[in-house]
Design a protein around this motif. Structure first.
Motif, short mmCIF file in Angstrom:
data_model
loop_
_atom_site.label_atom_id
_atom_site.label_comp_id
_atom_site.label_asym_id
_atom_site.label_seq_id
_atom_site.Cartn_x
_atom_site.Cartn_y
_atom_site.Cartn_z
N TYR A 235 0.83 -1.20 0.00
CA TYR A 235 0.00 0.00 0.00
C TYR A 235 0.87 1.26 0.00
O TYR A 235 2.02 1.23 0.45
CB TYR A 235 -0.98 0.01 1.18
CG TYR A 235 -0.35 -0.08 2.54
CD1 TYR A 235 0.14 1.05 3.19
CD2 TYR A 235 -0.24 -1.30 3.19
CE1 TYR A 235 0.72 0.96 4.44
CE2 TYR A 235 0.34 -1.39 4.44
CZ TYR A 235 0.81 -0.26 5.06
OH TYR A 235 1.39 -0.34 6.29
N ARG B 37 -14.33 3.08 5.16
CA ARG B 37 -14.36 1.66 4.77
C ARG B 37 -15.23 1.45 3.55
O ARG B 37 -14.86 0.72 2.63
CB ARG B 37 -14.87 0.80 5.92
CG ARG B 37 -13.84 0.54 6.96
CD ARG B 37 -14.31 -0.45 7.99
NE ARG B 37 -13.21 -0.71 8.91
CZ ARG B 37 -13.35 -1.25 10.09
NH1 ARG B 37 -14.54 -1.61 10.52
NH2 ARG B 37 -12.31 -1.45 10.86
N LYS B 38 -16.40 2.10 3.53
CA LYS B 38 -17.30 1.97 2.38
C LYS B 38 -16.70 2.59 1.14
O LYS B 38 -16.68 1.98 0.07
CB LYS B 38 -18.64 2.64 2.69
CG LYS B 38 -19.52 1.88 3.64
CD LYS B 38 -20.79 2.64 3.89
CE LYS B 38 -21.46 2.16 5.16
NZ LYS B 38 -22.49 3.08 5.62
N GLY C 117 -13.58 0.70 0.02
CA GLY C 117 -13.73 -0.74 -0.14
C GLY C 117 -12.74 -1.52 0.69
O GLY C 117 -12.11 -2.47 0.22
N VAL C 118 -12.58 -1.13 1.94
CA VAL C 118 -11.60 -1.75 2.83
C VAL C 118 -12.09 -3.12 3.30
O VAL C 118 -13.21 -3.25 3.79
CB VAL C 118 -11.30 -0.83 4.04
CG1 VAL C 118 -10.41 -1.52 5.05
CG2 VAL C 118 -10.67 0.46 3.56
N GLY C 119 -11.24 -4.12 3.15
CA GLY C 119 -11.57 -5.47 3.59
C GLY C 119 -11.16 -5.70 5.04
O GLY C 119 -10.69 -4.79 5.74
N SER D 81 -7.48 -1.26 1.21
CA SER D 81 -8.51 -0.84 0.26
C SER D 81 -8.57 -1.79 -0.93
O SER D 81 -7.62 -2.53 -1.20
CB SER D 81 -8.22 0.59 -0.22
OG SER D 81 -6.99 0.63 -0.92
N GLU D 82 -9.69 -1.74 -1.65
CA GLU D 82 -9.89 -2.61 -2.82
C GLU D 82 -8.76 -2.49 -3.83
O GLU D 82 -8.33 -3.46 -4.41
CB GLU D 82 -11.21 -2.27 -3.52
CG GLU D 82 -12.41 -2.91 -2.91
CD GLU D 82 -13.69 -2.55 -3.66
OE1 GLU D 82 -13.70 -1.61 -4.47
OE2 GLU D 82 -14.69 -3.23 -3.41
N ASP D 83 -8.29 -1.27 -4.04
CA ASP D 83 -7.23 -1.07 -5.03
C ASP D 83 -5.84 -1.31 -4.47
O ASP D 83 -4.84 -1.22 -5.19
CB ASP D 83 -7.32 0.33 -5.66
CG ASP D 83 -7.05 1.45 -4.68
OD1 ASP D 83 -6.75 1.18 -3.49
OD2 ASP D 83 -7.13 2.61 -5.10
N GLY D 84 -5.73 -1.63 -3.18
CA GLY D 84 -4.46 -1.97 -2.56
C GLY D 84 -3.56 -0.80 -2.24
O GLY D 84 -2.42 -0.98 -1.83
#
Length: 160
Positions: A80, A105-106, A109-111, A116-119
């Motif tokens: 990251y 988070r929303k 897109g944090v897992g 985040s979704e895109d890293g």
């Protein structure tokens, strides 16, 4: 960004692993942390393959090296670019930090791993950032801010 075996076994990586493999205290937490920091310096993060090689060099199980990585926030297991640390202490939570965290988070897109979704962003929490009078507090890439909402935090990320 997956690192394959050929990339991992470059000359610098082999030197680091061989050095720590030869230490009498190679399995001590201190030695493992230093080895991981050096490997991270070469690769930018500690991929699963690098972690496996480090565990072998230290003579310990992979799970021990994983636990050390979790204990030391400076050790990155994903590549990251930005780190957001939200205070979730009593004062900050009372002034909306948990709402900000949910929104981030929303939006990012944090897992479950905090990435985040895109890293590109790692979202973490800390019980107190020691700036209670100015709550809510957040650190973005090591810089402290107070009173920011999710939108302002995202704007700050774009400027970095």
């Amino acid at each position: 960004m997956q690192i394959n075996e050929n990339e991992v076994l470059n000359e610098r990586t082999r030197e680091i692993l061989d050095y720590y493999r030869g230490l009498p205290e190679r399995s001590s937490q201190e030695a493992i942390v230093e080895m991981l920091r050096e490997l991270q310096g070469v690769h930018g993060c500690i991929s699963p393959y690098v972690l496996e090689q480090a565990a072998e060099a230290a003579g310990v199980r992979d799970s021990m090296v994983q636990a050390i990585c979790k204990r030391y926030p400076s050790l990155k297991t994903t590549p990251y670019s930005h780190e957001i640390i939200l205070c979730t202490g009593r004062n900050c939570a009372a002034k909306g930090s948990l709402t900000v965290m949910d929104e981030l988070r929303k939006r990012l897109g944090v897992g479950k791993n905090g990435i985040s979704e895109d890293g590109t962003v790692c979202l973490r929490t800390r019980n107190c950032l020691k700036n209670c009078r100015r709550a809510p507090n957040v650190m973005v890439d090591g810089r402290m801010y107070s009173g920011l909402d999710a939108e302002a935090i995202l704007r700050e990320l774009k400027h970095r």
